[in-house]
Design an enzyme around this catalytic site. Structure first.
Site, PDB file in Angstrom:
ATOM      1  N   GLU A 164       0.823  -1.215   0.000  1.00  0.00           N
ATOM      2  CA  GLU A 164       0.000   0.000   0.000  1.00  0.00           C
ATOM      3  C   GLU A 164       0.857   1.266   0.000  1.00  0.00           C
ATOM      4  O   GLU A 164       0.642   2.177   0.814  1.00  0.00           O
ATOM      5  CB  GLU A 164      -0.950  -0.006   1.204  1.00  0.00           C
ATOM      6  CG  GLU A 164      -1.818  -1.239   1.275  1.00  0.00           C
ATOM      7  CD  GLU A 164      -2.932  -1.132   2.319  1.00  0.00           C
ATOM      8  OE1 GLU A 164      -2.742  -0.453   3.338  1.00  0.00           O
ATOM      9  OE2 GLU A 164      -4.005  -1.721   2.102  1.00  0.00           O
ATOM     10  N   GLU A 205      -6.209  -8.144  -0.044  1.00  0.00           N
ATOM     11  CA  GLU A 205      -6.623  -8.255   1.355  1.00  0.00           C
ATOM     12  C   GLU A 205      -8.111  -7.942   1.440  1.00  0.00           C
ATOM     13  O   GLU A 205      -8.571  -6.969   0.842  1.00  0.00           O
ATOM     14  CB  GLU A 205      -5.914  -7.211   2.248  1.00  0.00           C
ATOM     15  CG  GLU A 205      -4.418  -7.384   2.384  1.00  0.00           C
ATOM     16  CD  GLU A 205      -3.802  -6.313   3.317  1.00  0.00           C
ATOM     17  OE1 GLU A 205      -4.550  -5.611   4.022  1.00  0.00           O
ATOM     18  OE2 GLU A 205      -2.570  -6.198   3.313  1.00  0.00           O
TER      19      GLU A 205
END
Ligand SMILES: *[C@@H]1O[C@H](CO)[C@@H](O)[C@H](O)[C@H]1NC(C)=O
Ligand SMILES: *[C@@H]1O[C@H](CO)[C@@H](O)[C@H](O)[C@H]1NC(C)=O
Ligand SMILES: *[C@@H]1O[C@H](CO)[C@@H](O)[C@H](O)[C@H]1NC(C)=O
Ligand SMILES: *[C@@H]1O[C@H](CO)[C@@H](O)[C@H](O)[C@H]1NC(C)=O
Ligand SMILES: *[C@@H]1O[C@H](CO)[C@@H](O)[C@H](O)[C@H]1NC(C)=O
Length: 478
Positions: free
Chosen positions: A120, A265
Site C-alpha cells: 500500500e 486483502e
C-alpha cells in the site's frame, strides 16, 4: 472393469481434495506478533484447510523453508522501507531476487508466483513518501526476475490500498484514480499490462463503515439489507462489489480495462472498535465466502475472483495508528485457534469448518494480576501505561471484549505484559502491586491469554540468555 477402475479413481480424487474450497481463495500470513507459531505447523494447517495460496509481507527464511515442498502458491513481499534502495540500484534488486526468490525455486522448493513490491505504498497517510520509488523498484525487481529466468512464472506487482481510486458520485461508473498519483499509477499499469501481471488491491468494507458515521451498515455486508446504489442499469447491493467496479471503471478510463485484478486483502476485525466483533466478522465472512463460491465476480466483470483473506492471526504488535482494531484481523486467534466457525467453501455444508493449528505449545497456566489489597489505583497509572505500551491492551474498553472495572483493567494490563515477556517473574512486580496466580484470571468473554511458546526464539539462545541474566544479577548483587 475399466469403468469400475475409473469410478474408484474418480471417487478417490473427490475424497482426496480436503474441502471444496472457494476457488482461488488465499490468505495473508503476517508476522507482526510478539510470539509466532512454528511455521511448519502453520503450513500443515493451511493444507488441512485446503488453502493453496498465501501472501506474505516479506520472505523470512523460516517461513519460506516451511512452505517448501507444500505446493502452496506464494506471494512474497518487500517492505516499503526497502523501496528506495531497490529503486536506486538494480544490483540491489538482483541481490534481493537471488536471496529471496531464486534460492527457493529449485525442485521441491517454494512455489513463488508473485513478488509484492511494497505494501500500500500510495496510502495517503504516508504523505507521498513512497510515490516516486515504487515504480522504479517494481521495474528493477521484474527485470531481475526476467534475467534470472523466472519472469515467466514469477511476476512482480504492487498491492494498493483502495483509496488510490475514488468516485465523485458514489457510483462505480464514475471511478477514477486519485489525481495526485494518477500519472504514477499509469506508469505502473503499463508495466503490469506488458508483463501480463494482475493489479492487486486491498478492499475493506469495515473501513468504509469505520471512517464514515453515515455509511449504511448493511451495505458493508452481503445480505442486501440496505438501499442499493443504482448505477446505469446496475444495482449494487454491497460495497465490496461497488468498490471492485469503481476500480474497473478507473482502469478503463486510463486504457487498462482488461487488466486482471487480485483482491490482496479483505477481512473483518473482531475487537478494538464498536463494529469489530466476532458476530459481525462472522456475518461478513459468511456473506463473502458464499459470494465467492458462486464465482459470479462483480457486475462489471462476471468471473471468478482471486481473493486473499486478511489475515490468518491476530498480530499484537501491529501499529494501531489506523485504529485499535488493527491487532484483531485474524480469522484465528494469536494461538492459531479459530475465533468462530467458518466454512471456507462458502457452501454452508457445515462439515468443513476451519481447522486450527495443531500441536500448539503454551506457556505455564499462570497469570499476573493486581493484588486484591491494592486500594489506591491512581498509583497504578504509570505501571499500566508502561505495561500497555509494551504489550497489547486494545481489547479493553466499552463495547470491546474486555469491558472491565478499574481493578480488572489493571490486572489485564499486568497480565498482557507478563505474558509478552514469556512469564518472566521480573515482569510481574509493578512496584510490588502485582502477583502471579494459578487460577484463570479471565473474566466472562474477556480472555486473559496465556502466551504460546515463541517459535521465533531458538531454545538454545533463550537458555543462554537466561544464564547470562542470572550471572548478571549475581554480579549486581555483589
Ligand atoms: C532478502 O534479500 C536481502 C538481500 O538483498 C536480504 O538482506 C534480506 O534479509 C532477505 N530476506 C528478507 C526477508 O528480506
Ligand atoms: C504525514 O504528515 C502528517 C501531518 O503533517 C504527520 O503527522 C505524519 O506523521 C506524516 N506521516 C508520515 C509517514 O510521514
Ligand atoms: C492515592 O495516591 C496518590 C498518589 O500517591 C495520592 O496523591 C492520593 O492522595 C491517594 N489517594 C488516596 C485516597 O489515598
Ligand atoms: C478500562 O480501560 C479502558 C481502556 O483504557 C478504558 O476505556 C476504560 O474506561 C477503563 N475502565 C475503567 C472502569 O476505568
Ligand atoms: C480461562 O478461562 C477462559 C474463559 O473465561 C477460557 O476461554 C480459557 O481457555 C481459560 N484458560 C485456560 C488456560 O484454561
Amino acid at each position: 472393469m475399466a469403468r469400475a477402475v475409473f469410478l474408484v479413481c474418480l471417487l478417490s480424487i473427490v475424497m482426496l481434495v480436503p474441502t471444496s474450497l472457494a476457488q482461488g481463495l488465499g490468505v495473508n500470513w503476517g508476522s507482526m506478533g510478539s510470539h509466532s507459531l512454528p511455521p511448519k505447523n502453520v503450513v500443515q494447517m493451511l493444507k488441512d484447510n485446503g488453502i493453496k495460496k498465501v501472501k506474505l509481507f516479506d520472505a523470512e527464511p523460516d517461513t519460506m523453508e516451511a512452505l517448501a515442498g507444500s505446493g502452496i502458491q506464494v506471494m512474497v513481499g518487500i517492505p516499503n522501507e526497502k523501496l528506495a534502495k531497490l529503486a536506486d540500484s538494480y544490483k540491489e534488486a538482483q541481490e534481493w531476487v537471488k536471496q529471496n526468490v531464486t534460492k527457493y525455486l529449485h525442485d521441491g522448493g517454494v512455489n513463488i508466483r508473485y513478488v509484492a513490491v511494497g505494501n500500500e505504498p500510495y496510502l495517503t497517510s504516508y504523505n507521498g513518501t513512497y510515490v516516486k520509488t515504487t515504480y522504479p523498484a517494481l521495474k528493477n525487481i521484474q527485470k531481475a526476475l526476467d534475467e534470472a529466468g523466472s519472469g515467466g512464472k514469477v511476476k512482480a506487482t504492487v498491492p494498493f490500498n483502495a483509496d488510490v481510486y475514488e468516485s465523485s458520485s458514489n457510483k462505480p461508473s464514475d471511478g477514477r484514480f486519485r489525481n495526485d498519483i494518477k500519472s504514477n499509477i499509469v506508469e505502473i499499469l503499463r508495466l503490469l499490462n506488458d508483463n501480463k501481471t494482475p493489479f492487486v488491491v486491498n478492499i475493506y468494507p469495515f473501513l468504509s463503515l469505520y471512517q464514515s458515521s453515515d455509511f449504511p451498515e448493511e451495505f458493508a455486508f452481503f445480505e442486501g439489507g440496505s438501499e442499493p446504489v443504482k448505477d446505469n442499469n446496475i444495482e449494487y447491493k454491497n460495497v465490496f462489489d461497488a468498490n471492485c467496479d469503481t476500480l474497473i471503471s478507473a482502469l478503463k478510463k486510463v486504457g487498462f480495462g482488461n487488466l486482471d485484478i487480485i483482491i490482496g486483502e479483505v477481512g473483518w476485525p473482531t475487537d478494538g472498535d464498536k463494529n469489530a466483533n466476532g458476530q459481525l466478522a462472522k456475518k461478513f465472512y459468511d456473506g463473502l465466502l458464499k459470494k465467492l463460491a458462486t464465482e459470479d465476480g462483480t457486475p462489471l466483470r462476471k468471473k471468478k475472483l482471486e481473493v486473499y483473506l486478511f489475515g490468518l492471526f491476530d498480530e499484537n504488535q501491529k501499529s494501531i495508528a489506523p485504529g485499535d482494531f488493527e491487532r484483531h484481523w485474524g480469522i484465528f486467534r494469536y494461538d492459531g485457534q479459530p475465533k468462530f466457525p467458518m466454512d471456507l467453501s462458502g457452501k454452508g455444508q457445515g462439515n468443513n469448518l476451519l481447522k486450527g493449528v495443531q500441536g500448539v505449545q503454551y506457556l505455564d497456566q499462570q497469570w499476573c494480576v493486581l493484588k486484591s489489597d491494592v486500594r489506591n489505583l491512581s498509583n497504578t497509572h504509570p505501571e499500566v501505561s508502561y505495561a500497555c505500551s509494551m504489550s497489547d491492551c486494545t481489547s479493553l474498553g466499552v463495547g470491546r471484549s474486555c469491558d472491565l472495572d478499574q481493578h480488572g483493567n489493571v490486572s489485564y494490563a499486568f497480565n498482557a505484559f507478563f505474558q509478552t515477556k514469556d512469564q518472566d517473574v521480573r515482569a510481574c512486580d509493578f512496584n510490588g502491586m502485582a502477583a502471579i496466580v494459578k487460577q484463570n484470571a479471565s473474566r466472562g468473554d474477556c480472555l486473559f491469554a496465556i502466551q504460546i511458546l515463541n517459535a521465533g526464539v531458538r531454545p538454545e539462545l533463550s537458555i543462554f540468555a537466561g544464564l547470562f541474566l542470572i550471572l548478571m544479577s549475581f554480579f549486581t548483587l555483589m
